[in-house]
Design an enzyme around this catalytic site. Structure first.
Site, PDB file in Angstrom:
ATOM      1  N   LYS A 167      52.283  29.867  75.643  1.00 36.38           N
ATOM      2  CA  LYS A 167      52.302  31.080  76.476  1.00 36.38           C
ATOM      3  C   LYS A 167      50.893  31.634  76.541  1.00 36.38           C
ATOM      4  O   LYS A 167      50.171  31.603  75.546  1.00 36.38           O
ATOM      5  CB  LYS A 167      53.250  32.134  75.891  1.00 36.38           C
ATOM      6  CG  LYS A 167      53.212  33.472  76.648  1.00 36.38           C
ATOM      7  CD  LYS A 167      54.331  34.405  76.266  1.00 36.38           C
ATOM      8  CE  LYS A 167      54.098  35.223  75.028  1.00 36.38           C
ATOM      9  NZ  LYS A 167      52.867  36.058  75.046  1.00 36.38           N
ATOM     10  N   GLU A 195      56.064  42.462  80.268  1.00 41.05           N
ATOM     11  CA  GLU A 195      56.009  43.414  79.150  1.00 41.05           C
ATOM     12  C   GLU A 195      55.665  44.813  79.638  1.00 41.05           C
ATOM     13  O   GLU A 195      54.658  45.024  80.328  1.00 41.05           O
ATOM     14  CB  GLU A 195      54.974  42.945  78.106  1.00 41.05           C
ATOM     15  CG  GLU A 195      54.864  43.930  76.938  1.00 41.05           C
ATOM     16  CD  GLU A 195      54.211  43.365  75.693  1.00 41.05           C
ATOM     17  OE1 GLU A 195      53.859  42.172  75.663  1.00 41.05           O
ATOM     18  OE2 GLU A 195      54.065  44.143  74.735  1.00 41.05           O
ATOM     19  N   ASP A 215      51.323  35.846  69.231  1.00 42.44           N
ATOM     20  CA  ASP A 215      50.102  36.247  68.522  1.00 42.44           C
ATOM     21  C   ASP A 215      50.275  37.637  67.914  1.00 42.44           C
ATOM     22  O   ASP A 215      49.388  38.139  67.216  1.00 42.44           O
ATOM     23  CB  ASP A 215      48.854  36.138  69.413  1.00 42.44           C
ATOM     24  CG  ASP A 215      48.923  37.023  70.647  1.00 42.44           C
ATOM     25  OD1 ASP A 215      49.963  37.667  70.873  1.00 42.44           O
ATOM     26  OD2 ASP A 215      47.925  37.059  71.394  1.00 42.44           O
ATOM     27  N   ASP A 262      52.085  31.053  71.312  1.00 44.90           N
ATOM     28  CA  ASP A 262      51.078  31.813  72.065  1.00 44.90           C
ATOM     29  C   ASP A 262      49.699  31.179  71.972  1.00 44.90           C
ATOM     30  O   ASP A 262      49.303  30.684  70.914  1.00 44.90           O
ATOM     31  CB  ASP A 262      50.966  33.225  71.472  1.00 44.90           C
ATOM     32  CG  ASP A 262      51.560  34.291  72.378  1.00 44.90           C
ATOM     33  OD1 ASP A 262      51.755  34.022  73.580  1.00 44.90           O
ATOM     34  OD2 ASP A 262      51.839  35.392  71.870  1.00 44.90           O
TER      35      ASP A 262
HETATM   36  O1  KIV Z   1      52.968  38.092  70.746  1.00 47.81           O
HETATM   37  C1  KIV Z   1      54.106  38.468  71.054  1.00 47.81           C
HETATM   38  O2  KIV Z   1      54.974  38.714  70.194  1.00 47.81           O
HETATM   39  C2  KIV Z   1      54.424  38.629  72.458  1.00 47.81           C
HETATM   40  C3  KIV Z   1      55.695  39.315  72.800  1.00 47.81           C
HETATM   41  C4  KIV Z   1      55.557  40.762  72.557  1.00 47.81           C
HETATM   42  C5  KIV Z   1      56.138  39.020  74.177  1.00 47.81           C
HETATM   43  O3  KIV Z   1      53.669  38.236  73.289  1.00 47.81           O
END
Ligand code: KIV
Length: 269
Positions: free
Chosen positions: A118, A186, A49, A88
């Protein structure tokens, strides 16, 4: 160009952890870049995201919608064959109820044809993770500095220092217990990330979490030097594509303005 890679699946992630082979993951939001990553040896793509920042120009990820994730996720999946794609779940697509979480995860999987979703959160996200997994959808967890909670954190700050380490550790165990196949750590101290990695059976994918994780993920625009001067400590620039693009844009502009483009060979008779 790397030699053709074999299919990356959630089982590949587990095998790589078991064999101590590091997992590489990059974010990607478009078909063209997905095709290039497919031709590389990189194991996995995250349609993060973070597209809210790097593709849509928002200051954070909060405004990103499920429809946005499906549009970008679908484009990426069209460009890959053997690279595992995780998409995401955006802010408020899984927090209201587990039913909504399952419905949105299902929509993302069905409409993008990705492999996994995710979502952010440790113990608080465990009920949603476990119901999504029970529906047959692989889930990657995400703990530590979770950008969707930026307002609560008061900024993008390292999480898990001092007494807060235990909270991050318990979050990692909860995500594993809920059935996630891997977890992003993270911006947590490297020593804590290494300890979590040792304790977990599932692979940890670090970003700003040191070298002790089972794998690493970076935002592609950051590692290519395409996203302005944004350069947090954990990003390494593997190329300066931003400068190359700016030079090309200026060269094009000059060629148009001095009438050297198009030449005869670039024109039809
Ligand atoms: O949205 C994203 O790019 C992420 C990464 C930073 C792990 O969640």
């Amino acid at each position: 160009m790397s030699t053709a890679k074999t299919k990356n699946t959630v089982a590949t992630f587990a095998a790589m952890k078991a064999e101590g082979r590091p997992i590489s993951m990059l974010t990607c939001y478009d078909y063209t870049t997905a095709c290039l990553i497919e031709q590389s040896a990189v194991n996995a793509i995250l349609v993060g995201d973070s597209l809210g920042n790097v593709m849509l120009g928002y200051p954070d990820t909060l405004a990103v919608t499920v429809d946005d994730m499906i549009t970008f996720g679908t484009a990426v999946v069209r460009g890959v064959k053997n690279t595992l794609v995780v998409v995401d779940m955006p802010f408020m697509s899984y927090q209201v109820s587990v039913e909504e979480a399952v419905r949105n995860a299902g929509r993302i999987l069905k409409e993008t044809h990705c492999t996994a979703v995710k979502l952010e959160g440790g113990r608080s996200a465990a009920p949603a993770i476990s119901r999504i997994v029970a529906a047959g959808i692989p889930v990657m967890g995400h703990i530590g500095m979770t950008p969707q909670s930026v307002m609560q954190f008061g900024g993008f700050k390292v999480q898990g220092r001092g007494d807060a380490a235990e909270r991050v550790y318990q979050d990692a165990l909860a995500v594993q217990e809920a059935g996630a196949f891997s977890v992003v750590l993270e911006c947590v101290p490297a020593a804590l990330a290494a300890e979590i990695t040792k304790a977990l059976k599932i692979p940890t994918i670090g970003i700003g979490a040191g070298a002790g994780c089972d794998g690493q993920v970076l935002v592609t625009q950051d590692m290519l030097g395409q996203y302005g001067d944004y350069a947090p400590r954990f990003v390494r620039r593997f190329a300066d594509i931003g400068s190359a693009m700016r030079e090309a844009f200026d060269a094009y502009d000059a060629a148009v303005k001095n009438r050297t483009f198009p030449a005869q060979k670039e024109s039809f008779s």
